[in-house]
Enzyme design. Structure first.
Site, PDB file in Angstrom:
ATOM      1  N   CYS A  84       0.834  -1.209   0.000  1.00  0.00           N
ATOM      2  CA  CYS A  84       0.000   0.000   0.000  1.00  0.00           C
ATOM      3  C   CYS A  84       0.872   1.265   0.000  1.00  0.00           C
ATOM      4  O   CYS A  84       1.477   1.565  -1.025  1.00  0.00           O
ATOM      5  CB  CYS A  84      -1.007  -0.057   1.143  1.00  0.00           C
ATOM      6  SG  CYS A  84      -2.456   0.945   0.788  1.00  0.00           S
ATOM      7  N   HIS A 179      -3.240  -4.905   1.408  1.00  0.00           N
ATOM      8  CA  HIS A 179      -2.628  -5.205   2.716  1.00  0.00           C
ATOM      9  C   HIS A 179      -2.625  -6.719   2.965  1.00  0.00           C
ATOM     10  O   HIS A 179      -3.595  -7.236   3.498  1.00  0.00           O
ATOM     11  CB  HIS A 179      -3.441  -4.533   3.823  1.00  0.00           C
ATOM     12  CG  HIS A 179      -3.269  -3.053   3.896  1.00  0.00           C
ATOM     13  ND1 HIS A 179      -2.494  -2.445   4.854  1.00  0.00           N
ATOM     14  CD2 HIS A 179      -3.749  -2.058   3.118  1.00  0.00           C
ATOM     15  CE1 HIS A 179      -2.511  -1.133   4.673  1.00  0.00           C
ATOM     16  NE2 HIS A 179      -3.270  -0.873   3.623  1.00  0.00           N
ATOM     17  N   GLU A 181      -1.129  -8.380   5.188  1.00  0.00           N
ATOM     18  CA  GLU A 181      -1.033  -8.710   6.621  1.00  0.00           C
ATOM     19  C   GLU A 181      -2.406  -8.762   7.273  1.00  0.00           C
ATOM     20  O   GLU A 181      -2.542  -9.220   8.395  1.00  0.00           O
ATOM     21  CB  GLU A 181      -0.121  -7.690   7.326  1.00  0.00           C
ATOM     22  CG  GLU A 181      -0.720  -6.316   7.617  1.00  0.00           C
ATOM     23  CD  GLU A 181      -0.877  -5.412   6.379  1.00  0.00           C
ATOM     24  OE1 GLU A 181      -0.606  -5.856   5.245  1.00  0.00           O
ATOM     25  OE2 GLU A 181      -1.289  -4.251   6.562  1.00  0.00           O
TER      26      GLU A 181
HETATM   27  N1  GLN Z   1      -3.495   6.298   0.737  1.00  0.00           N
HETATM   28  C1  GLN Z   1      -2.273   6.087   1.456  1.00  0.00           C
HETATM   29  C2  GLN Z   1      -1.126   6.857   0.839  1.00  0.00           C
HETATM   30  O1  GLN Z   1      -1.287   7.412  -0.209  1.00  0.00           O
HETATM   31  C3  GLN Z   1      -1.941   4.614   1.508  1.00  0.00           C
HETATM   32  C4  GLN Z   1      -3.020   3.883   2.252  1.00  0.00           C
HETATM   33  C5  GLN Z   1      -2.551   2.682   2.977  1.00  0.00           C
HETATM   34  O2  GLN Z   1      -1.347   2.418   3.081  1.00  0.00           O
HETATM   35  N2  GLN Z   1      -3.495   1.953   3.488  1.00  0.00           N
HETATM   36  O3  GLN Z   1      -0.089   6.902   1.393  1.00  0.00           O
END
Ligand code: GLN
Length: 195
Positions: A84, A179, A181
């Site tokens: 992410c 994610h 995890e």
């Molecule tokens: N939207 C977040 C970002 O741009 C990432 C979101 C997340 O890691 N769950 O950093």
């Protein structure tokens, strides 16, 4: 084996737990540790950059000296996974939102991302993903997730969602828009340890 999780922000303990699980499944003896400074980055055999807020994580990596240490270790071949926000940081191209916030990316993988791509549609959701290298579908949890909108060079897509790349690999590095995890399945953490 020592596996590390960057612990400046984000869901660290879930990654530690998934790594311990994956070691157990693979019958690897080792430990999963929290990585907070450059010396820690130099001491681990593999590393995860978790989700969180990419702008904040980038700043904290710079302040702690981990930014350059991660770039060095990854280019020497250390297995590295970004999930992410971590996925965003691995990219060479960050798109408009990354430019607007002047977020400095590690720029290790031949890919372009679009921050909050899936977040704009639905804040958070699960999707069943078919991932190259896994024998069964994986439930991906997407939370204000980026999309990998472009790959080139050595970077290869491993999974698609809604016409976009949700996971990619470049040599020793894995980038996941979701994610892993937060799923009960540690097979992607096992994939990292197997690299
Ligand atoms: N939207 C977040 C970002 O741009 C990432 C979101 C997340 O890691 N769950 O950093």
């Amino acid at each position: 084996m020592k596996a590390g999780v960057v612990a400046v922000q984000g869901d660290v303990s879930e990654h530690i737990h998934a790594l311990e699980n994956a070691m157990h499944v693979l019958s690897i003896s080792g430990e999963a540790i929290r990585v907070r400074k450059a010396a820690d980055v130099l001491s681990v055999d593999s590393l995860i950059i978790p989700g969180g807020e990419s702008t904040t994580i980038s700043k904290l990596l710079k302040l702690s000296g981990m930014f350059d240490a991660i770039r060095k270790r990854a280019s020497e071949g250390m297995p590295l996974m970004g999930t992410c926000a971590g996925c965003i940081l691995l990219a060479k191209k960050g798109g408009e939102q990354v430019e607007k916030t002047s977020t400095e990316l590690l720029g290790l993988m031949d890919m372009g991302v679009d921050r909050n791509y899936f977040g704009r549609q639905r804040e958070s959701f699960e999707a069943s993903l078919s991932i190259d290298g896994l024998s069964r579908p994986f439930t991906g949890v997407f939370i204000r997730a980026p999309a990998i909108v472009e790959t080139w060079g050595r970077c290869k897509p491993l999974a698609e969602f809604a016409g976009r790349t949700a996971m990619a690999r470049q040599d020793n590095m894995l980038a996941l828009a979701f994610h892993p995890e937060l799923s009960a399945d540690s097979s992607l953490h096992a994939m990292l340890l197997n690299l």
